[in-house]
Design an enzyme around this catalytic site. Structure first.
Site, PDB file in Angstrom:
ATOM      1  N   TYR A 175       0.799  -1.229   0.000  1.00 50.72           N
ATOM      2  CA  TYR A 175       0.000   0.000   0.000  1.00 50.72           C
ATOM      3  C   TYR A 175       0.833   1.281   0.000  1.00 50.72           C
ATOM      4  O   TYR A 175       0.270   2.374  -0.007  1.00 50.72           O
ATOM      5  CB  TYR A 175      -0.957  -0.007   1.208  1.00 50.72           C
ATOM      6  CG  TYR A 175      -1.824  -1.248   1.244  1.00 50.72           C
ATOM      7  CD1 TYR A 175      -2.648  -1.548   0.165  1.00 50.72           C
ATOM      8  CD2 TYR A 175      -1.785  -2.126   2.317  1.00 50.72           C
ATOM      9  CE1 TYR A 175      -3.420  -2.700   0.167  1.00 50.72           C
ATOM     10  CE2 TYR A 175      -2.566  -3.275   2.339  1.00 50.72           C
ATOM     11  CZ  TYR A 175      -3.378  -3.560   1.260  1.00 50.72           C
ATOM     12  OH  TYR A 175      -4.145  -4.695   1.259  1.00 50.72           O
ATOM     13  N   HIS A 231      -8.151   0.358  -6.190  1.00 49.48           N
ATOM     14  CA  HIS A 231      -7.344  -0.382  -5.218  1.00 49.48           C
ATOM     15  C   HIS A 231      -5.912   0.099  -5.314  1.00 49.48           C
ATOM     16  O   HIS A 231      -5.369   0.199  -6.422  1.00 49.48           O
ATOM     17  CB  HIS A 231      -7.403  -1.889  -5.480  1.00 49.48           C
ATOM     18  CG  HIS A 231      -8.777  -2.428  -5.293  1.00 49.48           C
ATOM     19  ND1 HIS A 231      -9.322  -2.614  -4.041  1.00 49.48           N
ATOM     20  CD2 HIS A 231      -9.740  -2.739  -6.179  1.00 49.48           C
ATOM     21  CE1 HIS A 231     -10.564  -3.043  -4.177  1.00 49.48           C
ATOM     22  NE2 HIS A 231     -10.845  -3.122  -5.461  1.00 49.48           N
TER      23      HIS A 231
HETATM   24  C1  DQA Z   1      -7.252  -2.884  -1.090  1.00 47.38           C
HETATM   25  C2  DQA Z   1      -7.149  -4.363  -1.478  1.00 47.38           C
HETATM   26  C3  DQA Z   1      -8.034  -5.223  -0.594  1.00 47.38           C
HETATM   27  O1  DQA Z   1      -7.917  -6.596  -0.958  1.00 47.38           O
HETATM   28  C4  DQA Z   1      -7.618  -5.077   0.856  1.00 47.38           C
HETATM   29  O2  DQA Z   1      -8.492  -5.812   1.683  1.00 47.38           O
HETATM   30  C5  DQA Z   1      -7.544  -3.662   1.289  1.00 47.38           C
HETATM   31  C6  DQA Z   1      -6.943  -2.674   0.386  1.00 47.38           C
HETATM   32  C7  DQA Z   1      -6.272  -2.003  -1.900  1.00 47.38           C
HETATM   33  O3  DQA Z   1      -6.455  -0.783  -1.895  1.00 47.38           O
HETATM   34  O4  DQA Z   1      -5.336  -2.513  -2.522  1.00 47.38           O
HETATM   35  O5  DQA Z   1      -7.892  -3.311   2.401  1.00 47.38           O
HETATM   36  O6  DQA Z   1      -8.570  -2.437  -1.360  1.00 47.38           O
END
Ligand code: DQA
Length: 151
Positions: free
Chosen positions: A27, A104
């Site tokens: 992230y 995402h």
């Molecule tokens: C997410 C991807 C999801 O699988 C995960 O549960 C998240 C973050 C992303 O921004 O990459 O909390 O949404």
């Protein structure tokens, strides 16, 4: 008369308050408040109006969608883990009949198998995945272009 700006609701789902600290290999190291600043700056540049909300609660996200159904003209949502199973969130997004872009931060297709499936994706205009916080600014740019095509 001043041109009225297009209104976009940006929603961050569960655990996204911890970005910057949480699994930075997926992230990144930017804090959510910095990501939100980028979103606001890009919105200003594009003459879009944004409201941004993060919640760890599915119900609060759903309430926000309902409450903004007359204000918002589009929704950008990173549903976090809710992506993979929340029919209730999907139903709320469907109910308000607004264009939705799913974002995402990480490339969900390059991770665990369960992250490859989104119950939200079929009711969206499209998904932007794996480009970190640029996903939100790209989503704003796409909405602006789509809006200009309609007008
Ligand atoms: C997410 C991807 C999801 O699988 C995960 O549960 C998240 C973050 C992303 O921004 O990459 O909390 O949404």
């Amino acid at each position: 008369m001043a041109e009225t700006s297009y209104k976009v609701l940006v929603l961050h789902g569960p655990n996204l308050n911890l970005v910057g600290f949480r699994e930075p290999e997926f992230y990144g190291r930017k804090l959510l408040e910095n990501i939100d600043e980028e979103i606001k700056e890009e919105a200003k540049r594009l003459n879009l109006e944004v409201r941004i909300l993060q919640s760890n609660s599915e119900g609060i996200l759903i309430d926000a969608i309902h409450e903004h159904r007359r204000w918002a003209e589009a929704i950008i949502v990173n549903p976090g883990g809710l992506t993979h199973y929340s029919i209730a969130l999907r139903d709320a997004l469907t109910a308000v009949r607004l264009p939705v872009i799913e974002v995402h931060l990480s490339n969900v297709h390059a991770r665990e198998e369960f992250r490859r499936h989104s119950v939200i994706a079929p009711i969206t205009l499209g998904q932007i995945v794996g480009l970190g916080s640029h996903g939100y600014t790209l989503a704003l740019q796409a909405l602006k272009k789509l809006q200009e095509e309609v007008v």
